[in-house]
Scaffold this motif. Structure first.
Motif, short mmCIF file in Angstrom:
data_model
loop_
_atom_site.label_atom_id
_atom_site.label_comp_id
_atom_site.label_asym_id
_atom_site.label_seq_id
_atom_site.Cartn_x
_atom_site.Cartn_y
_atom_site.Cartn_z
N ALA A 9 0.85 -1.21 0.00
CA ALA A 9 0.00 0.00 0.00
C ALA A 9 0.88 1.25 0.00
O ALA A 9 0.63 2.20 -0.76
CB ALA A 9 -0.92 -0.01 1.23
N TRP A 10 1.93 1.25 0.82
CA TRP A 10 2.80 2.44 0.86
C TRP A 10 3.56 2.63 -0.45
O TRP A 10 3.79 3.75 -0.90
CB TRP A 10 3.78 2.35 2.04
CG TRP A 10 3.13 2.55 3.36
CD1 TRP A 10 3.11 1.68 4.41
CD2 TRP A 10 2.36 3.69 3.79
NE1 TRP A 10 2.40 2.20 5.46
CE2 TRP A 10 1.93 3.43 5.10
CE3 TRP A 10 2.01 4.89 3.18
CZ2 TRP A 10 1.16 4.35 5.83
CZ3 TRP A 10 1.24 5.80 3.89
CH2 TRP A 10 0.82 5.53 5.20
N ALA A 11 3.96 1.53 -1.07
CA ALA A 11 4.64 1.64 -2.37
C ALA A 11 3.68 2.30 -3.38
O ALA A 11 4.07 3.23 -4.10
CB ALA A 11 5.06 0.26 -2.87
N ILE A 186 -3.22 11.73 4.36
CA ILE A 186 -2.88 10.33 4.64
C ILE A 186 -1.82 10.32 5.74
O ILE A 186 -0.81 11.02 5.66
CB ILE A 186 -2.32 9.61 3.38
CG1 ILE A 186 -3.34 9.66 2.24
CG2 ILE A 186 -1.91 8.18 3.70
CD1 ILE A 186 -4.63 8.90 2.49
N ASP A 187 -2.06 9.49 6.76
CA ASP A 187 -1.12 9.44 7.89
C ASP A 187 -0.70 7.99 8.14
O ASP A 187 -1.39 7.06 7.73
CB ASP A 187 -1.81 10.02 9.13
CG ASP A 187 -0.80 10.28 10.24
OD1 ASP A 187 0.33 10.69 9.93
OD2 ASP A 187 -1.15 10.06 11.42
N HIS A 188 0.44 7.86 8.83
CA HIS A 188 0.97 6.52 9.14
C HIS A 188 0.41 5.94 10.43
O HIS A 188 0.64 4.78 10.74
CB HIS A 188 2.49 6.58 9.31
CG HIS A 188 3.25 6.71 8.04
ND1 HIS A 188 3.64 7.93 7.54
CD2 HIS A 188 3.70 5.78 7.17
CE1 HIS A 188 4.31 7.73 6.41
NE2 HIS A 188 4.36 6.44 6.16
N GLY A 189 -0.23 6.76 11.26
CA GLY A 189 -0.63 6.28 12.58
C GLY A 189 0.59 6.12 13.48
O GLY A 189 1.72 6.39 13.08
N THR A 190 0.34 5.69 14.71
CA THR A 190 1.44 5.60 15.68
C THR A 190 1.72 4.17 16.11
O THR A 190 2.52 3.94 17.00
CB THR A 190 1.11 6.42 16.94
OG1 THR A 190 -0.17 6.00 17.40
CG2 THR A 190 1.10 7.91 16.66
N ALA A 191 1.05 3.18 15.49
CA ALA A 191 1.22 1.79 15.92
C ALA A 191 2.58 1.25 15.47
O ALA A 191 3.25 1.85 14.63
CB ALA A 191 0.09 0.95 15.32
N LEU A 192 2.94 0.10 16.04
CA LEU A 192 4.19 -0.57 15.65
C LEU A 192 4.21 -0.84 14.15
O LEU A 192 5.20 -0.58 13.47
CB LEU A 192 4.30 -1.89 16.44
CG LEU A 192 5.36 -2.88 15.98
CD1 LEU A 192 6.75 -2.32 16.18
CD2 LEU A 192 5.22 -4.18 16.73
N ILE A 193 3.11 -1.41 13.63
CA ILE A 193 2.99 -1.63 12.19
C ILE A 193 2.32 -0.40 11.58
O ILE A 193 1.20 -0.05 11.97
CB ILE A 193 2.12 -2.88 11.88
CG1 ILE A 193 2.61 -4.10 12.67
CG2 ILE A 193 2.09 -3.16 10.38
CD1 ILE A 193 3.93 -4.64 12.27
N PRO A 196 -1.68 2.79 6.55
CA PRO A 196 -2.22 4.06 6.05
C PRO A 196 -3.59 4.37 6.64
O PRO A 196 -4.44 3.49 6.74
CB PRO A 196 -2.30 3.85 4.54
CG PRO A 196 -2.14 2.40 4.30
CD PRO A 196 -1.58 1.77 5.52
N ILE A 197 -3.77 5.63 7.02
CA ILE A 197 -5.06 6.07 7.58
C ILE A 197 -5.46 7.34 6.83
O ILE A 197 -4.65 8.26 6.68
CB ILE A 197 -4.91 6.40 9.08
CG1 ILE A 197 -4.57 5.13 9.86
CG2 ILE A 197 -6.18 7.05 9.64
CD1 ILE A 197 -4.02 5.42 11.24
N HIS A 198 -6.72 7.37 6.36
CA HIS A 198 -7.24 8.60 5.73
C HIS A 198 -7.80 9.47 6.85
O HIS A 198 -8.78 9.11 7.50
CB HIS A 198 -8.33 8.21 4.71
CG HIS A 198 -8.91 9.41 4.03
ND1 HIS A 198 -10.15 9.41 3.44
CD2 HIS A 198 -8.42 10.66 3.87
CE1 HIS A 198 -10.39 10.60 2.94
NE2 HIS A 198 -9.36 11.38 3.18
N LEU A 199 -7.16 10.63 7.08
CA LEU A 199 -7.49 11.44 8.26
C LEU A 199 -8.93 11.94 8.24
O LEU A 199 -9.49 12.24 9.29
CB LEU A 199 -6.51 12.62 8.36
CG LEU A 199 -5.06 12.23 8.68
CD1 LEU A 199 -4.15 13.44 8.58
CD2 LEU A 199 -4.95 11.59 10.05
#
Ligand code: HEM
Length: 220
Positions: A9-11, A186-193, A196-199
């Motif tokens: 997804a990030w790619a 689009i944010d990465h969140g703060t979790a270990l993994i 993608p999160i749509h704000l």
């Protein structure tokens, strides 16, 4: 596997934002005549390799690792640090039982290692890896820390690399990817993994809106 789907997804996210990179990758992928490439075919594509490594460096699907200290020790530091009362230290004492967090992202984004453009998605950097990156331990490449290092490093890294390549191979040959929302949403969140999160649509949990168009192969 969830980490691989995140990496893919990030790619796609980065490729949707960097259209020239996406096109260059597609040109390389279309040089393979088969729709069902072998692992050797996938591993023979240098730009695909660069895109996958850069995705793992830049996005770091696993943000950090932790370890419990098993005995009191003093860690040497490559760079001194200044503590909260202004004292300079070039070692770090650690105590048995403490949990230490090791930031994979800090290594992956360190400008002293990767240069001033460490914070940019640039697959071409893997064609000429800076000397400083040679000091990063990691598998399968000494300078890719995203699968961690040492005795318990990721056992699935070979599978992960080829899985990411196989999915990108199929998707990028078939579709053009464009962002459906501004990158700032689009944010990465703060979790270990890092997912993608749509704000503006956080109730959905993980999501990455994108526009897909069929590739016009006459253009290639
Ligand atoms: C992009 C995809 C992946 C990333 C970034 C990733 C990253 C990692 C990291 C950072 C660790 C921790 C290493 C440590 O604690 O020293 C780990 C462990 C592990 N990974 Fe992966 N991984 C990925 C995909 C996979 C896949 C596809 C598999 C299996 C097919 C897998 C199997 C494992 C296993 C079994 C461990 C535990 C190893 C141990 O404790 O000895 N991983 N991975």
């Amino acid at each position: 596997m969830k980490i691989c789907s995140n990496a893919i997804a990030w790619a796609l996210h980065s490729l949707s934002l960097h259209r020239a990179t996406q096109r260059k990758l597609r040109e390389e992928l279309l040089t393979i005549t088969s729709e069902n490439p072998t692992m050797d075919d996938l591993n023979s594509l240098p730009y695909l390799e660069c895109v996958v490594r850069e995705t793992l460096r830049f996005h770091g699907p696993v943000a950090f690792m932790d370890r419990m200290v098993t005995q009191d020790d003093v860690l040497p530091l490559s760079r001194p640090y200044i503590d909260t009362v202004g004292k300079c230290h070039d070692t770090l004492p650690i105590r048995k039982g403490q949990i230490i967090y090791i930031s994979i992202l800090a290594f992956n984004h360190d400008t002293d290692i990767w240069g001033p453009n460490a914070g940019e998605f640039r697959p071409e950097r893997w064609q000429n890896v800076p000397n400083a990156a040679g000091s990063i331990p990691g598998m399968p490449h000494p300078n890719l820390f995203s699968f961690f290092a040492g005795q318990t490093n990721c056992i699935g890294y070979r599978f992960a690399l080829v899985e990411i390549k196989a999915v990108l191979f199929t998707l990028i040959r078939a579709f053009e990817f464009e962002p459906a929302v501004p990158a700032s949403r689009i944010d990465h969140g703060t979790a270990l993994i890092r997912m993608p999160i749509h704000l503006d649509d956080q109730e959905r949990g993980t999501s990455l809106p994108m526009i897909l168009k069929p590739v016009n192969k006459q253009e290639y």
